[in-house]
Structure formats: structure tokens, C-alpha cells
Motif scaffolding. Structure first.
Motif, mmCIF file in Angstrom:
data_model
loop_
_atom_site.group_PDB
_atom_site.id
_atom_site.type_symbol
_atom_site.label_atom_id
_atom_site.label_comp_id
_atom_site.label_asym_id
_atom_site.label_seq_id
_atom_site.Cartn_x
_atom_site.Cartn_y
_atom_site.Cartn_z
ATOM 1 N N ASN A 1 16.774 2.874 18.295
ATOM 2 C CA ASN A 1 17.724 1.760 18.302
ATOM 3 C C ASN A 1 17.778 1.158 16.901
ATOM 4 N N PRO A 2 18.657 1.645 16.025
ATOM 5 C CA PRO A 2 18.715 1.168 14.643
ATOM 6 C C PRO A 2 18.922 -0.343 14.570
ATOM 7 N N ARG A 3 18.074 -1.006 13.797
ATOM 8 C CA ARG A 3 18.127 -2.458 13.637
ATOM 9 C C ARG A 3 17.274 -2.837 12.447
ATOM 10 N N ASP A 4 17.532 -4.001 11.890
ATOM 11 C CA ASP A 4 16.669 -4.522 10.842
ATOM 12 C C ASP A 4 15.361 -4.984 11.471
ATOM 13 N N VAL A 5 14.239 -4.548 10.905
ATOM 14 C CA VAL A 5 12.945 -4.995 11.412
ATOM 15 C C VAL A 5 12.112 -5.568 10.271
ATOM 16 N N TYR A 6 11.215 -6.445 10.641
ATOM 17 C CA TYR A 6 10.377 -7.149 9.677
ATOM 18 C C TYR A 6 8.921 -7.025 10.083
ATOM 19 N N VAL A 7 8.067 -6.903 9.095
ATOM 20 C CA VAL A 7 6.626 -6.861 9.321
ATOM 21 C C VAL A 7 6.001 -8.051 8.612
ATOM 22 N N ALA A 8 5.370 -8.924 9.387
ATOM 23 C CA ALA A 8 4.608 -10.046 8.825
ATOM 24 C C ALA A 8 3.153 -9.607 8.807
ATOM 25 N N TYR A 9 2.580 -9.510 7.629
ATOM 26 C CA TYR A 9 1.284 -8.858 7.465
ATOM 27 C C TYR A 9 0.356 -9.768 6.664
ATOM 28 N N LEU A 10 -0.642 -10.317 7.343
ATOM 29 C CA LEU A 10 -1.656 -11.136 6.688
ATOM 30 C C LEU A 10 -2.855 -10.266 6.336
ATOM 31 N N ASN A 11 -3.445 -10.515 5.168
ATOM 32 C CA ASN A 11 -4.512 -9.663 4.649
ATOM 33 C C ASN A 11 -4.046 -8.206 4.665
ATOM 34 N N PRO A 12 -2.992 -7.903 3.900
ATOM 35 C CA PRO A 12 -2.303 -6.606 4.021
ATOM 36 C C PRO A 12 -3.002 -5.457 3.302
ATOM 37 N N VAL A 13 -4.174 -5.073 3.786
ATOM 38 C CA VAL A 13 -4.963 -4.046 3.100
ATOM 39 C C VAL A 13 -4.342 -2.657 3.222
ATOM 40 N N HIS A 14 -3.505 -2.434 4.237
ATOM 41 C CA HIS A 14 -2.863 -1.125 4.400
ATOM 42 C C HIS A 14 -1.351 -1.219 4.189
ATOM 43 N N LYS A 15 -0.956 -2.103 3.319
ATOM 44 C CA LYS A 15 0.472 -2.305 3.040
ATOM 45 C C LYS A 15 1.135 -1.039 2.519
ATOM 46 N N GLU A 16 0.389 -0.210 1.809
ATOM 47 C CA GLU A 16 0.964 1.000 1.234
ATOM 48 C C GLU A 16 1.525 1.937 2.302
ATOM 49 N N ILE A 17 0.972 1.887 3.500
ATOM 50 C CA ILE A 17 1.493 2.732 4.584
ATOM 51 C C ILE A 17 2.934 2.344 4.888
ATOM 52 N N PHE A 18 3.201 1.055 4.921
ATOM 53 C CA PHE A 18 4.566 0.582 5.185
ATOM 54 C C PHE A 18 5.491 0.900 4.015
ATOM 55 N N LEU A 19 5.011 0.691 2.807
ATOM 56 C CA LEU A 19 5.833 0.984 1.631
ATOM 57 C C LEU A 19 6.179 2.472 1.576
ATOM 58 N N SER A 20 5.217 3.322 1.930
ATOM 59 C CA SER A 20 5.456 4.770 1.942
ATOM 60 C C SER A 20 6.456 5.165 3.020
ATOM 61 N N ALA A 21 6.558 4.323 4.059
ATOM 62 C CA ALA A 21 7.483 4.603 5.163
ATOM 63 C C ALA A 21 8.866 4.012 4.916
ATOM 64 N N GLY A 22 9.095 3.462 3.720
ATOM 65 C CA GLY A 22 10.423 2.978 3.371
ATOM 66 C C GLY A 22 10.642 1.489 3.565
ATOM 67 N N PHE A 23 9.580 0.752 3.889
ATOM 68 C CA PHE A 23 9.704 -0.697 3.978
ATOM 69 C C PHE A 23 9.713 -1.314 2.582
ATOM 70 N N GLU A 24 10.403 -2.413 2.449
ATOM 71 C CA GLU A 24 10.491 -3.134 1.169
ATOM 72 C C GLU A 24 9.835 -4.508 1.325
ATOM 73 N N GLN A 25 8.991 -4.863 0.392
ATOM 74 C CA GLN A 25 8.380 -6.190 0.442
ATOM 75 C C GLN A 25 9.403 -7.233 -0.012
ATOM 76 N N ILE A 26 9.679 -8.215 0.839
ATOM 77 C CA ILE A 26 10.668 -9.246 0.509
ATOM 78 C C ILE A 26 10.036 -10.618 0.323
ATOM 79 N N PHE A 27 8.734 -10.720 0.630
ATOM 80 C CA PHE A 27 8.035 -11.991 0.458
ATOM 81 C C PHE A 27 6.561 -11.696 0.266
ATOM 82 N N HIS A 28 5.953 -12.427 -0.677
ATOM 83 C CA HIS A 28 4.512 -12.244 -0.920
ATOM 84 C C HIS A 28 3.916 -13.578 -1.346
#
Length: 208
Positions: free
Chosen positions: A157-184
Motif C-alpha cells: 500500500n504505497p504511502r508516505d511513512v515516517y520513522v521516529a527513532y530515539l537512540n538511533p544506533v541502527h539508523k544506517e539500516i533505514f538509510l540503506s533502505a532508502g529512508f531520508e533523515q528529515i529531522f535530527h
């Protein structure tokens, strides 16, 4: 900080401060060795992240992976989320979460709350969930599988999704999957939060 803990527990009228070792809990599935200590999300970061999500109107349906005693669920109710779901593989923590959100449900009767005792990897993500919350609940092995499930849901179901990630030690997994960081946001060394987004216009390639 202790100040934020005391203030947050009083503000939201919940009891979620005590740290819990997952080895002492009755768990669903066999991933206890991949799970981090239960500890409530930092209230300062949590409110900052939810402020940002509300600002960009990304506050519809929230799924909290590793919801613990329900802190995020209780706070999310005050930020206009309509549907709020917590996944937790420890039976005892699910019971605590339900106790904590019971008065919140009475205060916000129009909202849909769910606390589900399930292993994060096995949970079938609903196709209208658009915000995923993580407070470093498990290691990279489980996180990789969970991200694959999120990508599968986006493709169904194509849609915009957001990940709120506190203590983001595995953030690279999301970045590798095409997610873009929009807030830090980072304060000191260990207080850090990110919001990542994946647009419905992008095709989600599976992660190897």
C-alpha cells in the motif's frame, strides 16, 4: 534526566520508569537474546519528536515497536494520533502498558488503542500505519527483519511513512533502505533522536 522523568510521569499520569531486564520476563518468540533492556523513552526527546511529527501532520496511525510499559502510547494520545498500537514480546510489560493507558483511553475515547503481545518480526504491519516508533528495542538482526516488513507494507500500500527513532544506533539500516533523515536532534552524547521518511513515490527495494 531525572527532572524530565519525574515531570513526564506526573504530566501523563503513568508509571513507566523502572528499568527491566528482558531475561526476567515471559516472552513471545525466541529473540530475547536480541533484545535490549527495557527503559522508557526520554521524555524530552519524545515530546520534541512528536512536536515535529505534528508540525508536518505525520500523526495519524502510530506503531511502537517494543512498547514496554506504554509510555509512548500514552504520550502519543496527546499529540492527536488517531490509532495507537504497541507491539511488545514480554507478557508482563504488555499488562503494565494496558494499565498505564487505561485512564488515557477514558480521557480520549475516540482514539483506538492496541497493545499486542507479539514478536516484532512476526507482526503483520497494517497497511494504514504511517509512523513507526523505535527506542532502540532490539539489535541489528531483528531490526533488519522489521525494516523488511515495513518495506513490504509500503509496497503493498504505497504511502508516505515516517520513522521516529530515539537512540538511533541502527539508523544506517533505514538509510540503506532508502529512508531520508528529515529531522535530527542531539543533546550531549547519549540523547539523540531522528525522524526518517520514505515517500510513497519511491519503490521499496528489498534489503539483502
Amino acid at each position: 534526566t531525572v527532572y524530565h522523568e519525574i515531570r513526564g510521569e506526573k504530566k501523563y499520569n503513568i508509571d513507566t520508569t523502572k528499568i527491566v531486564n528482558p531475561k526476567q520476563l515471559t516472552t513471545t518468540g525466541n529473540n530475547a537474546e536480541h533484545t535490549e533492556l527495557y527503559q522508557g523513552a526520554n521524555y524530552f526527546l519524545l515530546e520534541k519528536v512528536f512536536d515535529e511529527l505534528r508540525l508536518i501532520e505525520a500523526n495519524n496511525n502510530l506503531l511502537d515497536f517494543g512498547c514496554g510499559k506504554g509510555r509512548v502510547l500514552a504520550v502519543a494520545a496527546t499529540y492527536d494520533f488517531k490509532k495507537i498500537t504497541g507491539i511488545e514480546f514480554a507478557k508482563e510489560l504488555c499488562e503494565e502498558a494496558r494499565k498505564n493507558i487505561a485512564p488515557v483511553q477514558q480521557k480520549y475515547p475516540g482514539k483506538i488503542f492496541n497493545v499486542i503481545n507479539e514478536n516484532a518480526v512476526n507482526y503483520k504491519i497494517e497497511n494504514d500505519t504511517d509512523v513507526f516508533f523505535f527506542f532502540n528495542p532490539f539489535n541489528e538482526i531483528v531490526m533488519l527483519d522489521v525494516v523488511k516488513n515495513i518495506l513490504r507494507s509500503i509496497n503493498e500500500n504505497p504511502r508516505d511513512v515516517y520513522v521516529a527513532y530515539l537512540n538511533p544506533v541502527h539508523k544506517e539500516i533505514f538509510l540503506s533502505a532508502g529512508f531520508e533523515q528529515i529531522f535530527h536532534l542531539q543533546k550531549l552524547k547519549y540523547i539523540e533522536a531522528s525522524i526518517l521518511m520514505k515517500s510513497s513515490e519511491e519503490f521499496s527495494e528489498p534489503i539483502d
